[in-house]
Scaffold this active site. Structure first.
Site, PDB file in Angstrom:
ATOM      1  N   TYR A 275      -1.554  -1.299   9.997  1.00  0.00           N
ATOM      2  CA  TYR A 275      -1.452  -1.415   8.829  1.00  0.00           C
ATOM      3  C   TYR A 275      -0.260  -0.891   8.130  1.00  0.00           C
ATOM      4  CZ  TYR A 275      -3.705  -1.125   4.236  1.00  0.00           C
ATOM      5  OH  TYR A 275      -3.967  -1.402   2.736  1.00  0.00           O
TER       6      TYR A 275
ATOM      7  N   SER B 230       0.926  -1.157  -0.094  1.00  0.00           N
ATOM      8  CA  SER B 230       0.069  -0.005  -0.045  1.00  0.00           C
ATOM      9  C   SER B 230       0.880   1.110   0.055  1.00  0.00           C
ATOM     10  CB  SER B 230      -0.858   0.215   1.354  1.00  0.00           C
ATOM     11  OG  SER B 230      -1.249   1.205   1.410  1.00  0.00           O
TER      12      SER B 230
HETATM   13  N1  LIG Z   1      -8.524  -0.837  -1.411  1.00  0.00           N
HETATM   14  C1  LIG Z   1      -7.720   0.069  -1.144  1.00  0.00           C
HETATM   15  O1  LIG Z   1      -7.970   1.353  -1.189  1.00  0.00           O
HETATM   16  C2  LIG Z   1      -6.260  -0.375  -1.009  1.00  0.00           C
HETATM   17  C3  LIG Z   1      -5.160   0.519  -0.762  1.00  0.00           C
HETATM   18  C4  LIG Z   1      -3.944   0.065  -0.557  1.00  0.00           C
HETATM   19  C5  LIG Z   1      -3.714  -1.305  -0.328  1.00  0.00           C
HETATM   20  N2  LIG Z   1      -4.750  -2.203  -0.547  1.00  0.00           N
HETATM   21  C6  LIG Z   1      -4.287  -3.625  -0.295  1.00  0.00           C
HETATM   22  O2  LIG Z   1      -5.026  -4.462  -1.350  1.00  0.00           O
HETATM   23  C7  LIG Z   1      -5.168  -5.666  -0.715  1.00  0.00           C
HETATM   24  C8  LIG Z   1      -6.661  -6.029  -1.118  1.00  0.00           C
HETATM   25  O3  LIG Z   1      -7.529  -5.134  -0.239  1.00  0.00           O
HETATM   26  P1  LIG Z   1      -8.928  -4.732  -1.029  1.00  0.00           P
HETATM   27  O4  LIG Z   1      -9.351  -3.446  -0.939  1.00  0.00           O
HETATM   28  O5  LIG Z   1      -9.163  -5.563  -2.263  1.00  0.00           O
HETATM   29  O6  LIG Z   1      -9.754  -5.439   0.174  1.00  0.00           O
HETATM   30  P2  LIG Z   1     -11.274  -6.265   0.208  1.00  0.00           P
HETATM   31  O7  LIG Z   1     -11.630  -6.143   1.738  1.00  0.00           O
HETATM   32  O8  LIG Z   1     -12.299  -5.629  -0.716  1.00  0.00           O
HETATM   33  O9  LIG Z   1     -11.002  -7.820  -0.035  1.00  0.00           O
HETATM   34  C9  LIG Z   1     -10.027  -8.502   0.792  1.00  0.00           C
HETATM   35  C10 LIG Z   1     -10.353 -10.081   0.528  1.00  0.00           C
HETATM   36  O10 LIG Z   1      -9.523 -10.912   1.401  1.00  0.00           O
HETATM   37  C11 LIG Z   1     -10.297 -11.693   2.336  1.00  0.00           C
HETATM   38  N3  LIG Z   1      -9.557 -11.662   3.515  1.00  0.00           N
HETATM   39  C12 LIG Z   1      -9.530 -10.855   4.473  1.00  0.00           C
HETATM   40  N4  LIG Z   1      -8.639 -11.441   5.072  1.00  0.00           N
HETATM   41  C13 LIG Z   1      -8.227 -12.686   4.791  1.00  0.00           C
HETATM   42  C14 LIG Z   1      -7.463 -13.742   5.348  1.00  0.00           C
HETATM   43  N5  LIG Z   1      -6.843 -13.915   6.510  1.00  0.00           N
HETATM   44  N6  LIG Z   1      -7.280 -14.661   4.674  1.00  0.00           N
HETATM   45  C15 LIG Z   1      -7.672 -15.054   3.374  1.00  0.00           C
HETATM   46  N7  LIG Z   1      -8.559 -14.103   2.761  1.00  0.00           N
HETATM   47  C16 LIG Z   1      -8.631 -12.812   3.595  1.00  0.00           C
HETATM   48  C17 LIG Z   1     -11.815 -10.874   2.512  1.00  0.00           C
HETATM   49  O11 LIG Z   1     -12.637 -12.072   2.522  1.00  0.00           O
HETATM   50  C18 LIG Z   1     -11.847 -10.553   0.708  1.00  0.00           C
HETATM   51  O12 LIG Z   1     -12.446 -11.301  -0.026  1.00  0.00           O
HETATM   52  C19 LIG Z   1      -4.720  -5.709   0.750  1.00  0.00           C
HETATM   53  O13 LIG Z   1      -3.572  -6.129   0.990  1.00  0.00           O
HETATM   54  C20 LIG Z   1      -4.971  -4.493   0.939  1.00  0.00           C
HETATM   55  O14 LIG Z   1      -4.515  -3.848   2.024  1.00  0.00           O
HETATM   56  C21 LIG Z   1      -5.880  -1.655  -0.702  1.00  0.00           C
END
Ligand SMILES: NC(=O)c1ccc[n+]([C@@H]2O[C@H](COP(=O)([O-])OP(=O)(O)OC[C@H]3O[C@@H](n4cnc5c(N)ncnc54)[C@H](O)[C@@H]3O)[C@@H](O)[C@H]2O)c1
Length: 266
Positions: free
Chosen positions: A164, A151
């Site tokens: 985080y 991130s």
């Molecule tokens: N959305 C953003 O703005 C953003 C920004 C920077 C980084 N990220 C990173 O991108 C990645 C995905 O984020 P997202 O926004 O798609 O999240 P999201 O919450 O939309 O989806 C995450 C998915 O991971 C699954 N999950 C959560 N914990 C888990 C675990 N312990 N084991 C297996 N599955 C698990 C959830 O059930 C869900 O389906 C993450 O690492 C997040 O930190 C997201």
């Protein structure tokens, strides 16, 4: 004008490749799993939520692709070990690992009690999956591509998200360490740092406070949130042969947000 063609085949295709994506039941992980499958990969879809993971595999299969469901907590070492053995057994190889599963918990540092859960989910999981997949599949094959999802909070602090921020800084360090150690085995290890992206984590019912979200988006030079498709494209690029000389790269995919270090409002 024409570009010099360095590769005879389409380097963004994944025919005969096998990929694992953690946390792929929704958001960026889902979009990445679907894109890799569209481009020809067999995709093992891990998620905590069996229905969500099943729906993604059903979507892959409906389009003529191949995939399998791996239910379980990505932060559980035993889940990573079993999944890797299962995928290797079924398909004979693992070419790509996308360490995507992650969670965010918001609280001031002095009241932050989710430390273990956040660090385990966001950081330990990435080490466990990388270690077992490298050891059992990629090192013996002498090749592989690992893409870690961090991130922009892996490169700069965000208030009220200490677990985080620390875990994502750890992912950046993990990426550099593994790239340095495993280059000799032909394994490339890279990292995508998404900026604010529209998923459940941000815009969903349990996502960010709308006021906070608006303020964050107001500081993105491109003036909008990223889409899951835009994050998936960057992840797939780093996983592909088009990135065959890229390793140890920390790629901001953030609409220019990290370039704005002055603190001055736009
Ligand atoms: N959305 C953003 O703005 C953003 C920004 C920077 C980084 N990220 C990173 O991108 C990645 C995905 O984020 P997202 O926004 O798609 O999240 P999201 O919450 O939309 O989806 C995450 C998915 O991971 C699954 N999950 C959560 N914990 C888990 C675990 N312990 N084991 C297996 N599955 C698990 C959830 O059930 C869900 O389906 C993450 O690492 C997040 O930190 C997201």
């Amino acid at each position: 004008m024409s570009f010099i063609k360095h590769q005879e085949v389409d380097a963004m295709r994944f025919e005969d490749r096998v990929a694992i994506v953690t946390g792929a039941g929704g958001g960026i992980g889902r979009s990445t799993a679907l894109l890799l499958a569209d481009q020809g990969a067999v995709v093992a879809v891990n998620d905590l939520d069996p229905a969500a993971a099943g729906a993604v595999v059903a979507e892959i299969e409906a389009k003529g692709g191949k995939g399998c469901v791996i239910v379980g907590d990505a932060a559980d070492e035993a889940v990573a070990d079993e999944a890797s053995a299962r995928v290797l057994n079924a398909y004979g190889r693992i070419d790509i690992l996308v360490n995507n599963a992650g969670i965010s918990v918001v609280a001031p540092a002095e009241d932050f009690v989710a430390w273990d859960r956040v660090i385990r989910t966001n950081l330990y999981s990435q080490f466990y999956w990388s270690r077992v997949v490298a050891k059992t599949a990629m090192i013996p094959a002498g090749r592989g591509a690992i893409v870690n999802v961090a991130s922009i909070a892996g490169l700069a602090a965000v208030p009220n998200q200490i677990g985080y921020v620390v875990s994502k800084h750890g992912v950046v360090g993990l990426t550099r360490s593994l790239a340095v150690e495993w280059g000799r085995y032909g394994i490339r290890v890279n990292c995508v740092c998404p900026g604010i992206t529209a998923t459940d984590m941000t815009t969903g019912p349990t996502g960010m406070d709308p006021e906070r979200l608006r303020a964050r988006v107001g500081r993105v030079p491109l003036g909008r949130m990223g889409t899951v498709g835009e994050q998936a494209e960057a992840i797939a690029f780093l996983a592909s042969d088009a990135a065959s000389y890229l390793s140890g790269v920390i790629l901001n995919n953030d609409g220019g947000q990290l370039a704005l270090h002055s603190g001055v409002m736009m």
